[in-house]
Write a protein that holds these residues in place. Structure first.
Motif, PDB file in Angstrom:
ATOM      1  N   ARG A  97       0.986  -1.089  -0.052  1.00 53.61           N
ATOM      2  CA  ARG A  97      -0.163   0.001   0.014  1.00 53.61           C
ATOM      3  C   ARG A  97       0.885   1.262  -0.013  1.00 53.61           C
ATOM      4  NH1 ARG A  97      -5.250   0.206   1.458  1.00 53.61           N
ATOM      5  NH2 ARG A  97      -4.958   2.113   2.824  1.00 53.61           N
ATOM      6  N   THR A  98       2.232   1.092  -0.304  1.00 49.91           N
ATOM      7  CA  THR A  98       3.209   2.200  -0.030  1.00 49.91           C
ATOM      8  C   THR A  98       3.694   2.400  -1.262  1.00 49.91           C
ATOM      9  OG1 THR A  98       4.957   0.885   0.760  1.00 49.91           O
ATOM     10  CG2 THR A  98       3.536   1.947   2.632  1.00 49.91           C
ATOM     11  N   ASP A  99       3.572   1.619  -2.253  1.00 48.94           N
ATOM     12  CA  ASP A  99       4.461   1.639  -3.534  1.00 48.94           C
ATOM     13  C   ASP A  99       3.726   2.838  -4.112  1.00 48.94           C
ATOM     14  OD1 ASP A  99       4.735   0.911  -6.557  1.00 48.94           O
ATOM     15  OD2 ASP A  99       5.928  -0.571  -5.399  1.00 48.94           O
ATOM     16  N   PRO A 100       4.613   3.594  -5.009  1.00 46.36           N
ATOM     17  CA  PRO A 100       4.026   4.585  -5.855  1.00 46.36           C
ATOM     18  C   PRO A 100       2.910   4.202  -6.886  1.00 46.36           C
ATOM     19  CG  PRO A 100       6.310   4.828  -5.576  1.00 46.36           C
ATOM     20  CD  PRO A 100       6.023   3.490  -4.927  1.00 46.36           C
ATOM     21  N   GLN A 101       3.172   3.098  -7.453  1.00 48.52           N
ATOM     22  CA  GLN A 101       2.347   2.649  -8.376  1.00 48.52           C
ATOM     23  C   GLN A 101       0.910   2.482  -7.754  1.00 48.52           C
ATOM     24  OE1 GLN A 101       2.721   2.715 -12.008  1.00 48.52           O
ATOM     25  NE2 GLN A 101       4.727   3.914 -11.155  1.00 48.52           N
ATOM     26  N   PHE A 102       0.577   2.057  -6.563  1.00 49.94           N
ATOM     27  CA  PHE A 102      -0.579   1.911  -5.823  1.00 49.94           C
ATOM     28  C   PHE A 102      -1.563   3.188  -6.003  1.00 49.94           C
ATOM     29  CE2 PHE A 102      -3.122   1.791  -1.927  1.00 49.94           C
ATOM     30  CZ  PHE A 102      -4.235   1.156  -2.214  1.00 49.94           C
ATOM     31  N   MET A 103      -0.813   4.307  -5.833  1.00 49.95           N
ATOM     32  CA  MET A 103      -1.508   5.597  -6.088  1.00 49.95           C
ATOM     33  C   MET A 103      -1.819   5.840  -7.513  1.00 49.95           C
ATOM     34  SD  MET A 103      -0.635   9.268  -4.825  1.00 49.95           S
ATOM     35  CE  MET A 103       0.650   9.735  -6.048  1.00 49.95           C
ATOM     36  N   ALA A 104      -0.856   5.274  -8.314  1.00 47.90           N
ATOM     37  CA  ALA A 104      -1.329   5.671 -10.007  1.00 47.90           C
ATOM     38  C   ALA A 104      -2.316   4.770 -10.246  1.00 47.90           C
ATOM     39  CB  ALA A 104      -0.127   5.097 -10.644  1.00 47.90           C
ATOM     40  N   GLU A 105      -2.824   3.627  -9.872  1.00 49.30           N
ATOM     41  CA  GLU A 105      -3.606   2.459 -10.269  1.00 49.30           C
ATOM     42  C   GLU A 105      -4.934   3.062  -9.529  1.00 49.30           C
ATOM     43  OE1 GLU A 105      -3.793  -0.245 -12.347  1.00 49.30           O
ATOM     44  OE2 GLU A 105      -1.641   0.512 -12.781  1.00 49.30           O
ATOM     45  N   GLY A 151      -6.304   6.182 -21.783  1.00 47.99           N
ATOM     46  CA  GLY A 151      -5.294   6.723 -22.484  1.00 47.99           C
ATOM     47  C   GLY A 151      -5.253   8.141 -22.905  1.00 47.99           C
ATOM     48  N   VAL A 152      -5.976   8.934 -22.557  1.00 50.78           N
ATOM     49  CA  VAL A 152      -6.191  10.430 -22.790  1.00 50.78           C
ATOM     50  C   VAL A 152      -4.959  11.278 -21.956  1.00 50.78           C
ATOM     51  CG1 VAL A 152      -7.519  12.388 -23.234  1.00 50.78           C
ATOM     52  CG2 VAL A 152      -8.430  10.074 -23.873  1.00 50.78           C
ATOM     53  N   ILE A 153      -5.149  10.812 -20.991  1.00 55.25           N
ATOM     54  CA  ILE A 153      -4.315  11.219 -19.816  1.00 55.25           C
ATOM     55  C   ILE A 153      -3.291  10.336 -19.477  1.00 55.25           C
ATOM     56  CG2 ILE A 153      -4.055  12.479 -17.604  1.00 55.25           C
ATOM     57  CD1 ILE A 153      -6.531  13.757 -18.105  1.00 55.25           C
ATOM     58  N   GLU A 154      -1.897  10.512 -19.322  1.00 55.42           N
ATOM     59  CA  GLU A 154      -1.024   9.750 -18.812  1.00 55.42           C
ATOM     60  C   GLU A 154      -0.252  10.142 -17.754  1.00 55.42           C
ATOM     61  OE1 GLU A 154       3.064   7.305 -20.463  1.00 55.42           O
ATOM     62  OE2 GLU A 154       2.061   8.675 -21.630  1.00 55.42           O
ATOM     63  N   ILE A 155       0.128   9.016 -16.656  1.00 57.57           N
ATOM     64  CA  ILE A 155       0.742   9.500 -15.501  1.00 57.57           C
ATOM     65  C   ILE A 155       2.107   9.101 -15.809  1.00 57.57           C
ATOM     66  CG2 ILE A 155       1.111   8.775 -13.126  1.00 57.57           C
ATOM     67  CD1 ILE A 155      -1.664   7.877 -12.836  1.00 57.57           C
ATOM     68  N   ILE A 188       2.393  13.717  -7.981  1.00 59.96           N
ATOM     69  CA  ILE A 188       2.060  12.796  -9.215  1.00 59.96           C
ATOM     70  C   ILE A 188       2.209  13.812 -10.429  1.00 59.96           C
ATOM     71  CG2 ILE A 188      -0.364  12.891  -8.891  1.00 59.96           C
ATOM     72  CD1 ILE A 188      -0.811  10.392 -10.234  1.00 59.96           C
ATOM     73  N   ALA A 189       2.934  13.311 -11.494  1.00 59.40           N
ATOM     74  CA  ALA A 189       3.037  14.112 -12.659  1.00 59.40           C
ATOM     75  C   ALA A 189       2.099  13.536 -13.833  1.00 59.40           C
ATOM     76  CB  ALA A 189       4.415  14.419 -13.079  1.00 59.40           C
ATOM     77  N   VAL A 190       1.100  14.429 -14.367  1.00 56.64           N
ATOM     78  CA  VAL A 190       0.445  13.916 -15.532  1.00 56.64           C
ATOM     79  C   VAL A 190       0.479  14.690 -16.925  1.00 56.64           C
ATOM     80  CG1 VAL A 190      -1.054  13.066 -14.128  1.00 56.64           C
ATOM     81  CG2 VAL A 190      -1.281  15.378 -14.609  1.00 56.64           C
ATOM     82  N   ILE A 205       0.834  17.665 -10.598  1.00 57.53           N
ATOM     83  CA  ILE A 205       1.393  18.730 -11.528  1.00 57.53           C
ATOM     84  C   ILE A 205       1.406  18.432 -12.867  1.00 57.53           C
ATOM     85  CG2 ILE A 205       2.763  19.245  -9.458  1.00 57.53           C
ATOM     86  CD1 ILE A 205       5.222  17.740 -10.738  1.00 57.53           C
ATOM     87  N   PRO A 206       1.405  19.450 -13.783  1.00 54.37           N
ATOM     88  CA  PRO A 206       1.556  18.948 -15.306  1.00 54.37           C
ATOM     89  C   PRO A 206       2.860  18.670 -15.268  1.00 54.37           C
ATOM     90  CG  PRO A 206       1.563  21.567 -14.956  1.00 54.37           C
ATOM     91  CD  PRO A 206       1.275  20.745 -13.486  1.00 54.37           C
ATOM     92  N   TRP A 207       3.094  17.528 -16.294  1.00 55.13           N
ATOM     93  CA  TRP A 207       4.314  17.071 -16.655  1.00 55.13           C
ATOM     94  C   TRP A 207       5.098  17.983 -17.888  1.00 55.13           C
ATOM     95  CZ3 TRP A 207       6.531  14.676 -20.950  1.00 55.13           C
ATOM     96  CH2 TRP A 207       7.726  14.270 -20.752  1.00 55.13           C
TER      97      TRP A 207
END
Length: 539
Positions: A206-214, A226-230, A243-245, A281-283
């Motif tokens: 529950r601490t992995d950064p990809q958990f938040m991304a999912e 797929g219109v917006i990408e992390i 998180i940069a999007v 934040i915007p990437w």
């Protein structure tokens, strides 16, 4: 108990019942029964015999056979399971190596010990099949979110029921001081699935950064589509995250889409992450712009990027320093993880002092080396000159373009600079020879006398010594130790030798010594060029 007296249909019914309970193929259970009966038969007829059992899938009838394989005369090792071509002729027409003689043997009586042994074989085979089934089911779910029910806690680790198996949430993968009770529902990220001797191990986080991304992918349809990408995620679990999007549709604001109406989307993620504050934040492809965004909410006055060191210096107003660094360095640490760069933060006052120190050092260099007064030396520095080589070998027009410098003065400046450099080169060369540097190294193209002197001081005195050096030993670099980037000082780093230049010089030395075939170098260069071109073309 004899097999022939057993209820054969009951054997098939038992296999189907076990298969349903364990959710495995019934044929695997029957195969396990065949293996167990074969083992029991070997204990009766002899362990060296090749006894095989076949259970008819329709009737349940068990057939026991003895198999002997035809081998070359000199390869016979087991006389109970192998025969020569000559020995096989009474049983087979025109026997060949590899043929098998199959004889049916009477069924065995299963005593208590044999029955227990057969039961153990069946249970073992069923367990193995069950483990294979679990692994095949969960191996493709790594990198996804899974829902489960807490079963128990063992030494701080949470055992989670995930349907057809158990998973483990280690204590260091929990957010903060999370605690769970049996039968609590839990949502976690499948970090890894491994096949181990005690069965498939499913590791949750529950601490992995990809958990938040999912989680964002589940809450934001534009990310799922797929219109917006992390592009990047950095977390301090339970406290703060960035998180940069980026949006591939100009009509969609990536930050606004992730926040949602009145913050509904981001709040759903925050709620799952125990109140973790999330900066969206915007990437940007421009690293400086991306870094400025990553350091929000702090304001950035200036960014200085060092490509060789993959470091970046950020200058902020004095009153913004604490905000840019964050509590216990959290803000700058997350920004560093997000951008993949080492970040040094300076205030405008600190940066001003450093620039003044550099200005004074260059002024003193020109005063001492060129015998100039302070005003003239400061004038050269103000015009952008940083070293004597620039003064000595620059076009004369560049010097005469400076106010108050005519052709005669410019020529005199260049003469003094060249004389000083030549004297320094002679001194460096003499010192290098005194240290033991050989002509093979001194005459190597690309090395200045000062470089040769520095190499000799580091006990690199011959071309062979130079050829054994690694590129990072010459140009310097960075290594990561215990999560911290550590600077490796290079012998030629003070002379601004890049990693690519160092690599080229070392390979050239190896070719000159005959250690490397130049055609292999050309092939490697061509392959590297092709790979670079393909990456740039997006292949």
């Amino acid at each position: 108990m004899a097999i022939t007296s057993a209820n054969q249909l009951e054997l098939l019914q038992t296999a189907e019942a076990v298969a349903r309970e364990k959710m495995i193929d019934p044929d695997l259970v029957i195969q396990a029964m065949e293996d167990s009966l074969a083992r029991a038969a070997k204990s009766r007829y002899g362990s060296e015999m090749d006894i095989r059992v076949h259970i008819d899938r329709k009737t349940g009838n068990a057939t026991f056979t003895r198999v002997r394989t035809v081998v070359e005369d000199e390869e016979v090792e087991n006389y109970q399971a192998q025969v020569t071509v000559a020995q096989a002729r009474p049983y087979l027409d025109n026997p060949k190596v590899g043929d098998e003689i199959i004889d049916q043997v009477p069924p065995v009586e299963l005593g208590r010990i044999a029955a227990q042994s057969a039961k153990q074989v069946i249970l073992q085979k069923v367990r193995e099949a069950e483990r294979d089934r679990q692994y095949e089911e969960f191996k493709d779910r790594a990198g996804t979110i899974i829902n489960g029910v807490v079963k128990r806690e063992e030494y701080g680790n949470i055992i989670v029921d995930v349907g057809r198996g158990e998973a483990i949430l280690r204590r260091n993968e929990k957010i903060g001081r999370e605690s769970y009770r049996p039968n609590d529902r839990i949502r976690a990220y499948v970090k890894d699935v491994r096949r181990e001797s005690r069965g498939p191990q499913i590791f949750l986080s529950r601490t992995d950064p990809q958990f938040m991304a999912e989680l964002f992918k589940m809450e934001v349809p534009e990310i799922y589509d797929g219109v917006i990408e992390i592009k990047a995620v950095a977390r301090d679990p339970g406290s703060r995250a960035k998180i940069a999007v980026i949006s591939y549709d100009n009509s969609i604001d990536p930050v606004g889409a992730c926040v949602g109406m009145r913050g509904s989307r981001v709040q759903a993620v925050v709620g799952e992450l125990q109140g973790e504050k999330i900066d969206i934040i915007p990437w940007s492809e421009d690293q400086a712009t991306f870094l400025v965004n990553a350091l929000q909410p702090a304001e950035v006055a200036k960014v200085v990027f060092d490509e060789d060191a993959s470091r970046i210096e950020v200058v902020v107003p004095d009153e913004q320093l604490s905000l840019a660094i964050g509590r216990r360095g959290q803000n700058v640490r997350l920004a560093s993880q997000l951008t993949g760069l080492d970040i040094d933060i300076l205030t405008e006052e600190e940066e001003s002092k450093r620039r003044q120190a550099e200005f004074n050092a260059r002024t003193k260099l020109f005063m001492d080396a060129l015998d100039l007064d302070e005003f003239f030396a400061q004038l050269l520095v103000a015009e952008g000159f940083t070293n004597l080589e620039e003064v000595a070998y620059i076009e004369l027009d560049e010097l005469t373009s400076i106010d108050g410098v005519d052709e005669g003065t410019a020529a005199e400046l260049q003469t003094r600079a060249r004389e000083h450099l030549e004297a320094a080169n002679r001194a460096a060369l003499e010192n290098a020879r005194a240290l033991g540097a050989e002509d093979s190294l001194i005459e190597f193209e690309g090395l200045t006398p000062q470089m040769v002197e520095a190499l000799a001081k580091d006990d690199v005195k011959t071309l062979e010594d130079f050829a054994t050096c690694a590129d990072w030993e010459l140009a310097g670099g960075w290594t990561t130790a215990n999560g911290q980037r550590v600077k490796d000082e290079g012998i030629l780093e003070p002379f601004d030798v890049s990693l690519e230049e160092a690599q080229t010089m070392v390979m050239t030395a190896r070719v000159m010594l005959g250690w490397v075939d130049p055609t292999e170098m050309e092939s490697a260069d061509e392959a590297e060029t092709k790979e670079t071109d393909e990456k740039e073309a997006g292949v």
